[in-house]
Design a protein around this motif. Structure first.
Motif, PDB file in Angstrom:
ATOM      1  N   ARG A  38      13.258 -27.727  -8.438  1.00  0.00           N
ATOM      2  CA  ARG A  38      12.686 -27.822  -7.568  1.00  0.00           C
ATOM      3  C   ARG A  38      13.697 -28.529  -6.079  1.00  0.00           C
ATOM      4  NH1 ARG A  38       7.371 -31.336  -6.416  1.00  0.00           N
ATOM      5  NH2 ARG A  38       7.172 -30.969  -4.632  1.00  0.00           N
ATOM      6  N   GLU A  39      14.826 -29.244  -6.684  1.00  0.00           N
ATOM      7  CA  GLU A  39      15.510 -29.468  -5.379  1.00  0.00           C
ATOM      8  C   GLU A  39      16.704 -28.719  -5.211  1.00  0.00           C
ATOM      9  OE1 GLU A  39      14.524 -32.223  -4.083  1.00  0.00           O
ATOM     10  OE2 GLU A  39      13.019 -32.412  -5.347  1.00  0.00           O
ATOM     11  N   ASN A  40      16.889 -27.574  -5.618  1.00  0.00           N
ATOM     12  CA  ASN A  40      17.917 -26.707  -5.197  1.00  0.00           C
ATOM     13  C   ASN A  40      17.493 -24.863  -5.009  1.00  0.00           C
ATOM     14  OD1 ASN A  40      20.228 -25.534  -5.377  1.00  0.00           O
ATOM     15  ND2 ASN A  40      21.277 -25.491  -7.247  1.00  0.00           N
ATOM     16  N   ASN A  41      16.390 -25.436  -4.800  1.00  0.00           N
ATOM     17  CA  ASN A  41      15.840 -23.587  -4.524  1.00  0.00           C
ATOM     18  C   ASN A  41      16.117 -23.275  -3.312  1.00  0.00           C
ATOM     19  OD1 ASN A  41      13.571 -21.809  -5.681  1.00  0.00           O
ATOM     20  ND2 ASN A  41      11.914 -22.755  -4.641  1.00  0.00           N
ATOM     21  N   ARG A  42      17.265 -22.907  -3.476  1.00  0.00           N
ATOM     22  CA  ARG A  42      17.455 -21.682  -2.359  1.00  0.00           C
ATOM     23  C   ARG A  42      17.149 -20.333  -2.611  1.00  0.00           C
ATOM     24  NH1 ARG A  42      20.345 -26.059  -2.511  1.00  0.00           N
ATOM     25  NH2 ARG A  42      22.478 -24.465  -2.568  1.00  0.00           N
ATOM     26  N   GLU A  43      18.226 -19.609  -1.973  1.00  0.00           N
ATOM     27  CA  GLU A  43      18.312 -18.055  -1.992  1.00  0.00           C
ATOM     28  C   GLU A  43      19.821 -18.006  -2.945  1.00  0.00           C
ATOM     29  OE1 GLU A  43      18.247 -13.404   0.258  1.00  0.00           O
ATOM     30  OE2 GLU A  43      17.972 -15.719   1.201  1.00  0.00           O
TER      31      GLU A  43
END
Length: 213
Positions: A38-43
Motif C-alpha cells: 500500500r505504501e508503494n502503490n505508484r505507477e
C-alpha cells in the motif's frame, strides 16, 4: 456476425458481467497483483509493473494481431441523471484508426445486476466495437483498466470485455488483482493453463485443475 448472435451461439447462458469465472464452467482466474504494498502503490512501483506485465502478456497470448475481436464496455447508469458521451474515451482514446469508431454499437439494457436495483431505475449502456486486435492500443488500455482502484490516472472503472471470435474466448481484467478467461472448450485455453500455470489464483486452483486434468 454481431455480438448477440455470437454469444447466443457460443455462450448461451453467460451474461457479460462480473464475475465471468464463477458463471461459466470452463475458465481460468489469473492473479495479476502479487505482493501488494500500500505504501508503494505508484505507477513505476514493482507491484504495478508486475500487474501490467501479466495483463499484457495474457492479452497478447490470447489475441493475435490479426484476430477479429469484440471489445465490449458496460457503462452503468444509476438513474441519477448522469450523462455519458456516446464516443466513450475507452474507444476514442484507445483505438488506433478513428474511422472504425463509426462501427461502434450502443444498446441500452436492464441493469446487469438486477439484485442491486430494487426500484428498477438503473440501466446498463453496452458499447460494442468489432475490430481487429491491431486496431486497439491495448497496452495503455490494459494499464488504465488495471489502474481502476489504485488512484493512478488514467483509469477505467467500467467493465471491458475482449471476445475472440475465432477462438471463442472471453477475457476480462477486473482490476489490479486479477482477470478471468472463459472459453467454449478447455482445449482452446489449455495452452494458457500450461504456460501461465504459476499465475493461476491459488484460491480457485483446485476448481481450475479439474477442468484441465
Amino acid at each position: 456476425m454481431n455480438l448477440a448472435d455470437f454469444m447466443n451461439e457460443n455462450f448461451s447462458n453467460l451474461e457479460l458481467k462480473v464475475p465471468l469465472f464463477y458463471n461459466w464452467e470452463i475458465g481460468i482466474r489469473f492473479e495479476l497483483g502479487v505482493n501488494y504494498d500500500r505504501e508503494n502503490n505508484r505507477e513505476n512501483s514493482p507491484y504495478l509493473q508486475g500487474v501490467y506485465h501479466r495483463s499484457i502478456n495474457l492479452f497478447e497470448s490470447l489475441h493475435p494481431q490479426d484476430d477479429e475481436i469484440f471489445m465490449v464496455a458496460n457503462v452503468n447508469n444509476y438513474g441519477d441523471g448522469a450523462t455519458f458521451n456516446r464516443k466513450l474515451q475507452i474507444f476514442s482514446r484507445y483505438v488506433q484508426e478513428k474511422s472504425i469508431l463509426k462501427q461502434l454499437k450502443h444498446v441500452t439494457l436492464p441493469y446487469v445486476y438486477p439484485e442491486d436495483d430494487e426500484d428498477g431505475k438503473y440501466k446498463t449502456h453496452r458499447f460494442i466495437l468489432k475490430c481487429k486486435t491491431s486496431d486497439i492500443k491495448y497496452i495503455p488500455l490494459l494499464k488504465a483498466i488495471c489502474n481502476n482502484d489504485t488512484g493512478i490516472k488514467p483509469s477505467i472503472h467500467h467493465d471491458v470485455f475482449f471476445i475472440n471470435i475465432k477462438n471463442k474466448t472471453v477475457f476480462h481484467v477486473y482490476d489490479d488483482r486479477g482477470c478471468d478467461l472463459v472459453a467454449t472448450s478447455s482445449e482452446t485455453i489449455k495452452g494458457m493453463y500450461d504456460k501461465y500455470n504459476d499465475w493461476i489464483l491459488d484460491y480457485d486452483r483446485n476448481k481450475i485443475d479439474q477442468v484441465f486434468n
